[in-house]
Design a protein around this motif. Sequence first.
Motif, mmCIF file in Angstrom:
data_model
loop_
_atom_site.group_PDB
_atom_site.id
_atom_site.type_symbol
_atom_site.label_atom_id
_atom_site.label_comp_id
_atom_site.label_asym_id
_atom_site.label_seq_id
_atom_site.Cartn_x
_atom_site.Cartn_y
_atom_site.Cartn_z
ATOM 1 N N VAL A 18 0.853 -1.188 0.000
ATOM 2 C CA VAL A 18 0.000 0.000 0.000
ATOM 3 C C VAL A 18 0.890 1.240 0.000
ATOM 4 C CG1 VAL A 18 -1.825 1.271 1.191
ATOM 5 C CG2 VAL A 18 -1.768 -1.236 1.313
ATOM 6 N N HIS A 20 0.668 5.031 0.688
ATOM 7 C CA HIS A 20 -0.183 6.044 1.306
ATOM 8 C C HIS A 20 0.334 7.426 0.902
ATOM 9 C CE1 HIS A 20 -2.051 3.152 4.105
ATOM 10 N NE2 HIS A 20 -0.841 2.626 4.211
ATOM 11 N N ASN A 52 -3.304 4.529 -1.825
ATOM 12 C CA ASN A 52 -4.275 5.061 -0.874
ATOM 13 C C ASN A 52 -4.210 6.587 -0.901
ATOM 14 O OD1 ASN A 52 -5.968 5.709 1.198
ATOM 15 N ND2 ASN A 52 -4.823 4.639 2.777
ATOM 16 N N VAL A 84 -7.567 3.793 -3.668
ATOM 17 C CA VAL A 84 -8.524 4.143 -2.623
ATOM 18 C C VAL A 84 -8.627 5.659 -2.639
ATOM 19 C CG1 VAL A 84 -9.076 4.046 -0.173
ATOM 20 C CG2 VAL A 84 -7.806 2.155 -1.237
ATOM 21 N N LEU A 108 -9.645 1.534 2.333
ATOM 22 C CA LEU A 108 -8.549 0.577 2.306
ATOM 23 C C LEU A 108 -9.051 -0.820 2.644
ATOM 24 C CD1 LEU A 108 -5.557 0.061 1.916
ATOM 25 C CD2 LEU A 108 -5.187 0.729 4.302
#
Length: 118
Positions: A18, A20, A52, A84, A108
Amino acid sequence: MTSPLLTVHREHIGSTVVVHAVGDVDLATVGQLSDALTEATDVPGATLVVANLVGVGFLGSAGLSALVVGRNEAEKAARPFRVVASGPARRALSLTMLDSTLDVVDSLETALAASPSS
């Protein structure tokens, strides 16, 4: 990776990587996001790459392009790619209709729960 306008960090959740991003993604900061997405795609054993963007307050055209490139790189590596997004990032994806070509979800948790092959 950080700048005054954008903070980007990578997290491993099982075999999912992921990326972010928190802040503004524009010409001045897009390199941070692009580099993180490329690195995420290159992680050995990764089965899913997630961008994300829930914490993104501005997503400009450079950021939108970085997401498309990230998705293309993930596809070349045979890894699904999800985004996301909510708020301003989701609006930018919707206005440009990229939400119909990218796999965009609202949370998420949803990105992680969905099958990588979906």
